[in-house]
Every structure is written in C-alpha cells, then in structure tokens.
Design a protein around this motif. Structure first.
Motif, PDB file in Angstrom:
ATOM      1  N   HIS A  46      -8.928  -0.435   2.966  1.00  0.00           N
ATOM      2  CA  HIS A  46      -8.460  -1.184   1.434  1.00  0.00           C
ATOM      3  C   HIS A  46      -7.067  -0.532   1.145  1.00  0.00           C
ATOM      4  CE1 HIS A  46      -9.894  -1.380  -2.968  1.00  0.00           C
ATOM      5  NE2 HIS A  46      -8.805  -0.554  -2.966  1.00  0.00           N
ATOM      6  N   GLU A  47      -6.861   0.224   1.210  1.00  0.00           N
ATOM      7  CA  GLU A  47      -5.204   0.381   1.341  1.00  0.00           C
ATOM      8  C   GLU A  47      -4.579  -0.973   1.817  1.00  0.00           C
ATOM      9  OE1 GLU A  47      -4.134   1.485  -1.631  1.00  0.00           O
ATOM     10  OE2 GLU A  47      -6.067   2.350  -2.034  1.00  0.00           O
ATOM     11  N   HIS A  71      -4.796  -4.683   0.363  1.00  0.00           N
ATOM     12  CA  HIS A  71      -3.367  -4.854  -0.307  1.00  0.00           C
ATOM     13  C   HIS A  71      -2.465  -4.923   0.144  1.00  0.00           C
ATOM     14  CE1 HIS A  71      -5.600  -3.134  -3.866  1.00  0.00           C
ATOM     15  NE2 HIS A  71      -5.787  -2.374  -4.068  1.00  0.00           N
ATOM     16  N   TYR A 120     -14.951  -1.987 -10.190  1.00  0.00           N
ATOM     17  CA  TYR A 120     -13.693  -1.610  -9.951  1.00  0.00           C
ATOM     18  C   TYR A 120     -12.890  -3.191  -9.906  1.00  0.00           C
ATOM     19  CZ  TYR A 120      -9.719  -0.039  -7.920  1.00  0.00           C
ATOM     20  OH  TYR A 120      -8.474   0.701  -7.915  1.00  0.00           O
ATOM     21  N   GLU A 158      -7.999  -5.959  -7.483  1.00  0.00           N
ATOM     22  CA  GLU A 158      -8.589  -4.845  -6.623  1.00  0.00           C
ATOM     23  C   GLU A 158      -9.748  -5.315  -6.215  1.00  0.00           C
ATOM     24  OE1 GLU A 158      -8.155  -1.877  -5.736  1.00  0.00           O
ATOM     25  OE2 GLU A 158      -6.866  -1.998  -7.018  1.00  0.00           O
TER      26      GLU A 158
HETATM   27 ZN    ZN Z   1      -7.299  -0.901  -4.681  1.00  0.00          ZN
END
Ligand code: ZN
Length: 285
Positions: A198-199, A202, A229, A237
């Motif tokens: 997930h990170e 980004h 989210y 996100e």
């Molecule tokens: Zn995130």
C-alpha cells in the motif's frame, strides 16, 4: 421403570432439571452462532454485500485491516537476497516521537535483491543498538522483495521508527515510514506485506496518477469506492486502496472471493481497467 421408586420430591427435581436443560439449550442455540462468528457472521456479510451492491456503498471499511483477505502471503516468493549494516549517521527521519526531523545516529542498512536496485532502511537511533534495529530491518527485507520490480525501484529508502503509529508514505520524497509495534501487529494478522505494498503504491504511482485527469474521470464514471477509507480521501487513498485488489486479481485471482471480483467488475470497472493497464505497462519496464 426408572422412576418406579422416586418420590414426588424427586419428580419435582427431575422436572426442574429438565426445564433448566431445555432453557439452556434454547439460549445456547440462539447465542452460539452469534458468538462463534461463523454462520451468523457469514449471513451478516452476505447481507452487507447485498446492501453494498444495491446502494453503491463501499465493499469494505479498509482494504488491509478490515478484510481477512491475505492478498500477498508471507510464503510468496520474493527477490530478497541479503541485508547488511552500513553505518550510523545523520538522516532525515520524519514521524519521530520527539518531533525532531534530523536524527544524528540513524542505523543505516542496505537490502540487496536478486534483481533491481538496492534499498536502504533507515532505523531511528531510538532503537538503541544495531542489533535491535536489525530485528526490524530483517522483518522488512523479504517483504520489500515481494513488491513488483517497478514499484520497488521507485523507492529511495524506508524509515523505521520505534512505536505503534500507522505507516505513512512521502510520495515526493520516495520513501515510506513504518513503526515497530505496528509492524509486529500487522505481522500477527498477516498484513505487513499488504501494508508495504500500500505504502509503495503511494510512492510509485500517486504523483503521476492519483490526481490525474484520467483517474478522476474513472472515479467519476464508476461513482463508487471499494473502501470507506478510499471514499473519505479520494485523491490520496483511492488508488492505493484499489490497487491491492486489482494487483491480486492479476497475480493471484484465486485469493479473491468471486463476489469481490464481481463487485469490482460491476462497480469500479473504469478504475479496474486503469490499474490493470498501469501494472501491465510498468511490468514491462
Ligand atoms: Zn495510504
């Protein structure tokens, strides 16, 4: 025959015992499935799924902690080769408990992979010793090795802090930040691989895509978000939240319930194609 010699008193006790037994059975039949979380939970999930299909609300609260899906498994193969201690030196360590950006005694490690560039892991001096810092750098090496090559190559380094805050990414800086106790918690629920993914999304994709015209158009045309989210922070996100589902659909489709895949195809078809294209394009690089 059994009761031939029983007195009236014994009969009364027997009847009371039978009644109590019946009452207990009745209570446990009602309560067991609810507490056991199997039948009733599945029914609740089904209802929730139906409701979300009907109303266009998100499928889950969050992609990682609110699902039981093991998108990326600890046993999946990875490109990790070795991890070595480099030095203790000054590094910028955002997110530290003290609030100080510069940490003069950061423990620096380097991870080598079977393919792609090396990545440094910077562990805050608050870990105290090289060995204490290395325990957490070690927990990260193989998980970085599970990232798609393109995404891993976009990372400049990873920051490790002691503590239990949530991970976050600095897309412009090309790094993300993890906290030791949160890492252990995520390992215990098989979620650290997904958190790293997930990170890394980004870092690898947000700058070019999360606010792009095409992505926003896909969001508008779909009209629904896969998680609450994502819905709460559509420009920050949604891409990372959606990407873990699409990546799993591409790489290990059997890990997603058919209902989840159908939901994606019905509710977020534009972003499904967008992210599939993104992984296919970057996979060739
Ligand atoms: Zn995130």
């Amino acid at each position: 025959m059994i009761y031939k010699n029983n007195t009236l008193k014994h009969w009364g006790q027997t009847i009371r015992a039978v009644l109590l037994f019946v009452v207990l059975i009745g209570v446990s039949c009602k309560e067991a499935p609810k507490n056991g979380g199997t039948v009733a939970a599945k029914e609740a999930l089904k209802v929730a799924d139906q409701e979300s299909e009907q109303t266009g609300t998100p499928l889950y609260r969050t992609s990682i902690t609110a699902t039981d899906i093991d998108f990326i498994r600890a046993s999946d193969t990875d490109a990790f080769k070795s991890l070595a201690y480099v030095e203790q030196g000054a590094r910028e360590m955002p997110g530290s408990e003290s609030g100080e950006l510069m940490d003069p005694g950061t423990f620096v490690f380097q991870v080598n992979f079977k393919e792609g560039k090396d990545i440094e892991i910077w562990a805050h001096s608050a870990f105290g010793t090289i060995n204490a810092a290395k325990v957490y750098a070690d927990k990260l090496g193989g998980r970085l090795g599970k990232l798609p090559l393109y995404m891993r190559n976009k990372l400049s380094h990873v920051v490790l802090h002691k503590g239990d805050s949530n991970a976050f990414a600095e897309d412009a800086g090309g790094f993300f930040v993890l906290y030791s106790e949160n890492m252990d918690e995520r390992i215990s629920t098989n979620d650290l691989e997904e958190t790293v993914f997930h990170e890394a999304v980004h870092v690898a994709f947000d700058l070019a895509h999360a606010k792009s015209k095409e992505w926003k158009e896909a969001q508008k045309n779909d009209g629904v978000f896969i998680t609450e989210y994502a819905q709460s922070r559509p420009e920050k996100e949604d891409l990372a939240e959606s990407a873990i589902f699409v990546y799993t659909k591409l790489t290990h489709p059997g890990r997603l319930d058919d209902k989840v895949v159908q939901w994606m195809e019905t509710n977020i078809p534009n972003r499904l194609v967008y992210i599939e294209d993104l992984f296919e394009k970057t996979n060739k690089k």
